[in-house]
Design a protein around this motif. Structure first.
Motif, mmCIF file in Angstrom:
data_model
loop_
_atom_site.group_PDB
_atom_site.id
_atom_site.type_symbol
_atom_site.label_atom_id
_atom_site.label_comp_id
_atom_site.label_asym_id
_atom_site.label_seq_id
_atom_site.Cartn_x
_atom_site.Cartn_y
_atom_site.Cartn_z
ATOM 1 N N UNK A 408 78.038 -9.633 1.595
ATOM 2 C CA UNK A 408 76.734 -10.291 1.524
ATOM 3 C C UNK A 408 76.714 -11.318 0.398
ATOM 4 N N UNK A 409 75.811 -12.270 0.530
ATOM 5 C CA UNK A 409 75.687 -13.322 -0.466
ATOM 6 C C UNK A 409 74.212 -13.515 -0.819
ATOM 7 N N UNK A 410 73.922 -13.640 -2.099
ATOM 8 C CA UNK A 410 72.560 -13.874 -2.561
ATOM 9 C C UNK A 410 72.358 -15.357 -2.821
ATOM 10 N N UNK A 411 71.350 -15.935 -2.183
ATOM 11 C CA UNK A 411 71.036 -17.357 -2.353
ATOM 12 C C UNK A 411 69.543 -17.467 -2.667
ATOM 13 N N UNK A 412 69.221 -17.689 -3.934
ATOM 14 C CA UNK A 412 67.835 -17.862 -4.368
ATOM 15 C C UNK A 412 67.494 -19.349 -4.444
ATOM 16 N N UNK A 413 66.223 -19.679 -4.220
ATOM 17 C CA UNK A 413 65.759 -21.062 -4.291
ATOM 18 C C UNK A 413 64.604 -21.173 -5.285
ATOM 19 N N UNK A 414 64.597 -22.266 -6.045
ATOM 20 C CA UNK A 414 63.464 -22.622 -6.900
ATOM 21 C C UNK A 414 62.970 -23.980 -6.428
ATOM 22 N N UNK A 415 61.784 -23.994 -5.809
ATOM 23 C CA UNK A 415 61.248 -25.219 -5.218
ATOM 24 C C UNK A 415 60.300 -25.936 -6.179
ATOM 25 N N UNK A 416 60.406 -27.253 -6.191
ATOM 26 C CA UNK A 416 59.552 -28.092 -7.045
ATOM 27 C C UNK A 416 58.330 -28.559 -6.260
ATOM 28 N N UNK A 417 57.142 -28.475 -6.873
ATOM 29 C CA UNK A 417 55.945 -28.985 -6.185
ATOM 30 C C UNK A 417 56.045 -30.490 -5.961
ATOM 31 N N UNK A 418 55.490 -30.940 -4.848
ATOM 32 C CA UNK A 418 55.449 -32.373 -4.600
ATOM 33 C C UNK A 418 54.383 -33.015 -5.480
#
Length: 491
Positions: A408-418
């Motif tokens: 398994x692989x962990x892929x986290x995202x941190x999204x920037x507000x527009x």
């Protein structure tokens, strides 16, 4: 007269033979051709049904009755209360509760974990699944903290087991429910306008559909009988032709089906189905099935597992069938955390979790992160490169390419507000900054020579807000505890 009795004998034997060739979906035609009168056919059919019921009633000795099943589920709940929760998703036509056993180290609690469901006895005359699912539940309870696979599943998956979706059909010794409806033809279909009227659906179907609205299942399997094969979508075709009709996640479904087949004692050795797996439409098309509905409407990757060549084998064969299927069932559930990609999605402005969407480039299938923790669990076939894309209204989408290995692989995202045209954030989950009015009041409170102090206080507050944001993201990342080697990526 002799001729008529011979003809009746042959028709009964032929009907019995045809019945046992039906597995997940074959339907006997009600249209008979020939010279026999309708009254004669009616009496012959009635005689066949009586004989067939008596035969199955004899075979039922050694199987749990619906009352026995309820007692067994209740006993399991008492004995294994530390890792289980018993609940009902509804009732059958005859008012029999549809009992579910949830098995987890924290049953009933929402966690950053995938959920898996097993459903047995969809067809009333295919009872092996309900027996094996009780054996599975008790094996997990007996082996928790003793066996690594049992511990892995209980600590990292919320497993839900519905032993019997069709208790009425079981009592009647027939395929359909009390209304004689095939429950595996009662779901809305993607190709043809059928079962779209909520009021006309069977209560067992409604219960399952409501169940999936309450719980976000990553994957599932229903247990059937009459063949030995792991079946995967699509189950039907647009023109009703019998051809291989692949769904968007065909590679992933083939992988999941192979996990079950290869772990089975002899399923993968099938001479009829290569590798012991089959695309449903390639085998024979069905419509209104539960499997396709799960995938389309709930994002749940479901298999239809044919676990016994004989629909209703003698009860003394159940221990053998359990041994043949045990590792397949365990490995399929464990694959939720041993493979695929998993992660969380946060907002960069304050670290709050986002109920965002996760897509794979080139695969027309999207899943959603949870509301509470923004965790997602995406089944994917190993050994391939994937471009993973996270999107959320009001935020800039992000993507990354991963080469998924066997683990398994962990892929986290941190999204920037527009940023809007006026320079303000379009989305913000918290307000860590001080606006002009607040700053003015702070300076006003500390006038004259103390303005330097106010500036220092503002700087400290901003710095503390930054530390808080990083801590939230760090704590969210620590919550996920998958067993075994895995790579982690933060985008």
């Amino acid at each position: 007269m002799k001729f008529l009795f011979s003809l009746l004998f042959l028709s009964l034997n032929f009907s019995s033979f045809f019945y046992y060739t039906i597995a997940r979906g074959g339907e006997r035609s009600s249209n008979y051709s020939g010279f026999m009168s309708s009254s004669y056919l009616g009496s012959a059919r009635h005689l066949f049904e009586e004989n067939h019921f008596q035969k199955l009633d004899k075979l039922a000795h050694g199987y749990m009755t619906n009352y026995d099943l309820e007692k067994a589920i209740t006993a399991f709940g008492r004995r294994c209360a530390n890792i289980s929760r018993i609940y009902s998703i509804g009732k059958s036509v005859e008012g029999v509760p549809l009992w579910v056993m949830e098995i987890s180290d924290k049953p009933g609690e929402e966690e950053v974990e995938p959920a898996f469901k097993f459903i047995g006895n969809v067809h009333g005359d295919e009872p092996v699944g309900r027996e094996l699912l009780l054996l599975l539940a008790n094996w997990l309870c007996d082996n928790y903290k003793k066996d690594s696979l049992a511990t892995l599943i209980i600590d990292n998956v919320h497993l839900h087991i519905l032993p019997s979706m069709n208790p009425d059909g079981f009592s009647l010794r027939r395929r359909g429910n009390a209304n004689n409806i095939d429950l595996n033809r009662d779901f809305p279909d993607q190709f043809f306008p059928m079962n779209d009227n909520l009021d006309s659906r069977q209560p067992e179907t409604k219960a399952v559909m409501s169940w999936l609205k309450r719980i976000r299942f990553t994957a599932s399997a229903s247990l059937h009988g009459g063949a030995l094969v792991a079946n995967y979508p699509w189950d039907g075709t647009q023109d009703k032709r019998k051809i291989y009709y692949a769904c968007p996640d065909d590679d992933t479904f083939r992988f999941m089906a192979s996990v079950y087949s290869r772990s089975h004692y002899n399923m993968s050795l099938s001479e009829e189905f290569q590798g012991g797996i089959t695309n449903g439409a390639s085998w024979y098309p069905i419509y209104g099935g539960m499997q396709d509905w799960n995938y389309i409407h709930a994002g749940c990757f479901e298999l239809t597992l044919e676990i016994s060549d004989n629909k209703w084998p003698a009860a003394n064969e159940l221990p053998t069938l359990w041994e043949f299927n045990k590792m397949s069932m365990l490995n399929l559930v464990a694959s939720l955390v041993k493979t695929g990609i998993h992660g969380k999605i946060f907002s960069s402005d304050c670290g709050r979790p986002l109920h965002a969407s996760v897509a794979i480039k080139g695969i027309n299938s999207t899943i959603k992160a949870s509301h509470a923790f923004a965790d997602y669990h995406r089944m994917l076939a190993p050994g391939q490169r994937y471009e993973v894309i996270a999107t959320m209204p009001g935020y800039k989408s992000k993507n990354t390419c991963v080469l998924l290995g066997e683990e398994a692989m962990t892929v986290d995202f941190i999204l920037d507000p527009e940023i809007a045209s006026n320079g303000n954030l379009l989305k913000s989950g918290c307000d860590c900054s001080l606006n002009n009015k607040s700053r003015f009041k702070l300076v006003e409170f500390l006038p004259g020579p103390h303005w330097e102090v106010s500036l220092i206080l503002v700087s400290i507050l901003v710095f503390l807000c930054f530390l808080f944001k990083r801590r939230v993201i760090f704590n969210h990342s620590k919550q996920r505890q998958l067993v075994g080697p895995k790579r982690s990526v933060v985008i």
